[in-house]
Design a protein around this motif. Structure first.
Motif, short mmCIF file in Angstrom:
data_model
loop_
_atom_site.label_atom_id
_atom_site.label_comp_id
_atom_site.label_asym_id
_atom_site.label_seq_id
_atom_site.Cartn_x
_atom_site.Cartn_y
_atom_site.Cartn_z
N ILE A 103 25.67 -32.22 -26.82
CA ILE A 103 25.82 -33.53 -27.45
C ILE A 103 27.22 -34.09 -27.20
CG2 ILE A 103 25.88 -34.70 -29.69
CD1 ILE A 103 23.60 -32.85 -30.55
N GLY A 104 28.23 -33.21 -27.20
CA GLY A 104 29.58 -33.69 -26.88
C GLY A 104 29.63 -34.34 -25.51
N HIS A 143 24.87 -33.17 -34.02
CA HIS A 143 24.88 -34.63 -33.90
C HIS A 143 25.53 -35.29 -35.12
CE1 HIS A 143 22.92 -38.74 -33.87
NE2 HIS A 143 23.59 -38.69 -32.74
N VAL A 144 25.12 -34.87 -36.33
CA VAL A 144 25.72 -35.45 -37.53
C VAL A 144 27.21 -35.11 -37.61
CG1 VAL A 144 25.69 -35.44 -40.06
CG2 VAL A 144 23.54 -35.50 -38.79
N ALA A 145 27.56 -33.87 -37.25
CA ALA A 145 28.97 -33.47 -37.29
C ALA A 145 29.83 -34.32 -36.34
CB ALA A 145 29.11 -32.00 -36.95
N LEU A 146 29.37 -34.43 -35.10
CA LEU A 146 30.19 -35.09 -34.08
C LEU A 146 30.19 -36.60 -34.23
CD1 LEU A 146 29.29 -32.91 -30.98
CD2 LEU A 146 31.38 -32.82 -32.36
N ALA A 193 15.60 -39.01 -35.21
CA ALA A 193 14.90 -39.96 -34.35
C ALA A 193 15.63 -40.13 -33.02
CB ALA A 193 14.76 -41.30 -35.06
N ARG A 194 16.96 -40.23 -33.08
CA ARG A 194 17.73 -40.38 -31.85
C ARG A 194 17.65 -39.12 -30.99
NH1 ARG A 194 23.82 -42.68 -31.73
NH2 ARG A 194 22.66 -44.38 -32.69
N LEU A 195 17.74 -37.96 -31.64
CA LEU A 195 17.70 -36.70 -30.90
C LEU A 195 16.35 -36.50 -30.22
CD1 LEU A 195 19.57 -34.46 -33.47
CD2 LEU A 195 20.38 -35.03 -31.18
N PHE A 196 15.26 -36.82 -30.90
CA PHE A 196 13.94 -36.70 -30.28
C PHE A 196 13.79 -37.69 -29.12
CE2 PHE A 196 11.21 -34.60 -33.86
CZ PHE A 196 11.78 -33.38 -33.53
#
Length: 322
Positions: free
Chosen positions: A156-157, A125-128, A274-277
């Motif tokens: 995630i992509g 997530h942080v990478a993309l 937080a967004r991923l959860f």
């Protein structure tokens, strides 16, 4: 309590008994239920990881469990289910961890899922989003797409609206990537991976957790203005990137060390998790666990990780015996 301890660089870790002290100020004590394995664990055993603790130390970077005690100044109550990015200490029956490293888990998330979640999904997530600024409609190439981190990049992509080309070894691993949402799949050991990616229109972003010749081939298939994400070198070698291509095609090269953001900008990690959860709670993410092992089989699990025999994330299941 039992813990898997690294006594010296390059030596084989041992499952042994160690004491469990009371938690200090700002720490919570967690009964560990599960611990996720990472390639960084293998590097720590060899003393080659950038953040290898001074031996002796307990291996295991990310874990999940239940708070059983709290030190002075803590707000997490005993009984709270938490995911913990600890950096070390996860391959044990219990441990004391800074409360700031603990995140309450979604109700629907199992301990095994939480142990497999943080580094893999957080890295992608942080990478993309933060590093590559992946935009809807762009084409993303994921190398090592059937691995624990690669599968999260595929998911995630797609979540971000990209067209995803997943590169993995063999049909079985390519199917795993397609099941995770990949639009196209390619064999990462193709004789002409660059040509295969270009035949599909080239790419805007490369997510490279593999390195080596595959990384170089994907780099050469980037479109002008593309972004290349350096995630890791699971192949054992770094890609030899032709930097003249970066100059002529205005390509940006972004390194991503997820744990480094704890010092660089911890709010990036807090907001991302937080967004991923939230996405998980809404049913938008499905952690892929390739295998679960008991504590007694940690050496087998690490060897499977080293040999890249599995798909998804490998997890050690730990009983609440502390």
């Amino acid at each position: 309590m039992r813990a898997y301890v690294q006594t010296a660089p390059g030596q084989r870790p041992e499952l042994t008994e160690i004491p469990l002290p009371a938690p200090g100020p700002g720490e919570v004590q967690v009964a560990i239920r599960a611990c996720g394995l990472n390639f960084a664990d293998l590097l720590m055993i060899e003393g080659k990881y950038q953040d290898t603790p001074t031996p002796p130390f307990t291996l295991g970077m990310e874990l999940a469990g239940e708070v059983i005690a709290a030190g002075e100044g803590c707000t997490l109550a005993p009984g709270t289910r938490v995911a913990v990015f600890a950096g070390q200490g996860g391959l044990a029956e219990a441990g004391n961890f800074p409360e700031s490293r603990c995140t309450p888990m979604p109700d629907a998330m199992s301990y095994a899922q939480a142990a497999a979640f943080q580094i893999a999904y957080g890295t992608s997530h942080v990478a993309l989003e933060t590093r590559a600024n992946l935009a809807e409609g762009e084409t993303l190439v994921v190398l090592g797409a059937a691995g624990g981190v690669g599968l999260t990049a595929v998911e995630i992509g797609k979540k971000m609206g990209a067209r995803v080309i997943a590169c993995a070894r063999g049909e079985a691993k390519q199917k795993t990537a397609r099941d995770a949402g990949a639009d196209e799949t390619l064999d990462s050991e193709s004789d002409d991976l660059k040509g295969a990616i270009k035949a599909l229109g080239g790419c805007d972003v490369v997510y490279d957790a593999i390195g080596g010749p595959a990384g170089e081939a994907a780099f050469r298939a980037l479109k002008p203005g593309g972004r290349y994400l350096v995630i890791g070198f699971a192949s054992g070698s770094q890609p030899k990137l032709p930097l003249n291509h970066a100059l002529v095609k205005n390509i940006a090269i972004h390194g991503l060390y997820w744990g480094g953001y704890l010092k660089l900008d911890p709010q990036v990690l807090t907001g991302s998790m937080a967004r991923l959860f939230d996405w998980f709670a809404q049913g938008g993410l499905t952690p892929h666990i390739g295998a679960i092992y008991p504590m007694e089989q940690i050496p087998d699990a690490l060897e499977d990780l080293r040999a890249r025999r599995s798909t998804g994330k490998l997890v050690i299941e730990i009983g609440a015996q502390a």
